[in-house]
Scaffold this active site. Structure first.
Site, mmCIF file in Angstrom:
data_model
loop_
_atom_site.group_PDB
_atom_site.id
_atom_site.type_symbol
_atom_site.label_atom_id
_atom_site.label_comp_id
_atom_site.label_asym_id
_atom_site.label_seq_id
_atom_site.Cartn_x
_atom_site.Cartn_y
_atom_site.Cartn_z
ATOM 1 N N LYS A 154 0.835 -1.207 0.000
ATOM 2 C CA LYS A 154 0.000 0.000 0.000
ATOM 3 C C LYS A 154 0.871 1.259 0.000
ATOM 4 C CE LYS A 154 -2.119 -1.243 3.819
ATOM 5 N NZ LYS A 154 -1.487 -2.565 4.078
ATOM 6 N N ARG B 42 -9.899 0.262 8.577
ATOM 7 C CA ARG B 42 -9.506 -1.123 8.843
ATOM 8 C C ARG B 42 -10.583 -1.882 9.613
ATOM 9 N NH1 ARG B 42 -3.399 -0.129 8.616
ATOM 10 N NH2 ARG B 42 -2.452 -2.148 8.942
ATOM 11 N N ARG C 42 11.456 -5.371 5.044
ATOM 12 C CA ARG C 42 11.114 -3.966 4.755
ATOM 13 C C ARG C 42 12.026 -2.994 5.490
ATOM 14 N NH1 ARG C 42 5.030 -2.092 5.298
ATOM 15 N NH2 ARG C 42 5.109 -3.154 7.306
ATOM 16 N N ARG D 170 11.068 -0.602 11.077
ATOM 17 C CA ARG D 170 9.976 -0.455 12.033
ATOM 18 C C ARG D 170 10.095 -1.460 13.163
ATOM 19 N NH1 ARG D 170 4.572 -0.189 8.483
ATOM 20 N NH2 ARG D 170 3.855 -1.409 10.268
ATOM 21 N N ARG E 223 -0.882 -9.510 13.184
ATOM 22 C CA ARG E 223 -1.344 -8.481 12.228
ATOM 23 C C ARG E 223 -2.184 -9.110 11.123
ATOM 24 N NH1 ARG E 223 4.348 -5.768 11.282
ATOM 25 N NH2 ARG E 223 3.328 -4.414 9.757
#
Ligand code: ADP
Ligand code: ADP
Ligand code: ZN
Length: 208
Positions: free
Chosen positions: A14, A89, A123, A155, A166
């Protein structure tokens, strides 16, 4: 004014696509994840509340998120529409959004669960400009980021420990929204398990 929602599991791409679509459409990106991380860093009350949920890979309570969005949407750059990344969400968030602004397109980036762990664990981003990279799939250039202020950032919640919760939160609380938006006729499914540029092309076509 009319807005776009980027929808999909954690690590679907996203943020990566938002960066590219913002360049093309001029719509500002509103990422609730980025806003929450900024609040955590600033040490606000909202930030410290949100952090316990984020560290556990759980969704932050709806009231917190809806208040953030209500405030953000009043900024002048949002007057001609925005691109939501990672919001809504939950059904209550989508209901609140419907009272705040009109949504013209929901772009669902679909990636199978088994791909998500490798996406999230590899990531990293540029602290200077926020561009998103991946150890294997989209590494930063040897000389660093184009922005000239290259500094690698990872992160705290991008680890194998949080990924399963998640993903669970996504399947249980977020994916029911697909039906909601499908019945409104504004839901576009995009295969997100392909090259980044191909996905961007399909999203831009869906927005035509
Ligand atoms: P999200 O915002 O949905 O959580 P990101 O855009 O941050 O997802 O992407 C998650 C990770 O996967 C990043 O490291 C990114 O570089 C990488 N990635 C994004 N799109 C693709 C793709 N199409 N193929 C392979 N890796 C991708
Ligand atoms: P990703 O898509 O990679 O999971 P985000 O940056 O969108 O990452 O979100 C990181 C975390 O912030 C989530 O796991 C959740 O705890 C919180 N969060 C972000 N957006 C929302 C939202 N709309 N509702 C509830 N929690 C959110
Ligand atoms: Zn940069």
């Amino acid at each position: 004014m009319s807005s776009i929602v980027l929808f999909g599991p954690p690590g679907a791409g996203k943020g990566t696509q938002a960066e590219r679509i913002t360049d093309q459409t001029g719509l500002p990106q509103i990422s609730t994840g980025d806003m929450l991380r900024a609040a955590v860093k600033a040490g606000t009350e909202t930030g410290s509340l949100a952090k316990t949920y984020m560290d556990a890979g759980q969704l932050v309570p709806d009231e917190v998120i809806i208040d953030l969005i209500k405030e953000r949407i009043t900024h002048p750059d949002a007057k001609d529409g925005v691109m939501f990344d990672g919001f809504p969400r939950t059904i209550p968030q989508a209901e609140a959004l419907a009272t705040i602004t009109e949504v013209s397109h929901v772009i669902a980036i679909e990636v199978p669960d088994e791909r998500i762990v490798e996406r999230i664990c590899g990531r990293y981003s540029c602290a200077g400009c926020g561009s998103v990279f991946h150890d294997t799939f989209n590494p930063v250039a040897a000389e660093g980021c184009d922005c000239g202020e290259w500094q690698e950032k990872r992160r705290a919640d991008d680890n194998e420990g949080t990924v399963m919760s998640r993903l669970n939160a996504y399947h249980e609380q977020t994916s029911p929204l697909a039906e909601w938006y499908e019945s409104a006729g504004i839901f576009h499914r995009i295969d997100g398990d392909r090259a980044i540029d191909d996905i961007t092309g399909d999203i831009l076509a869906a927005l035509q």
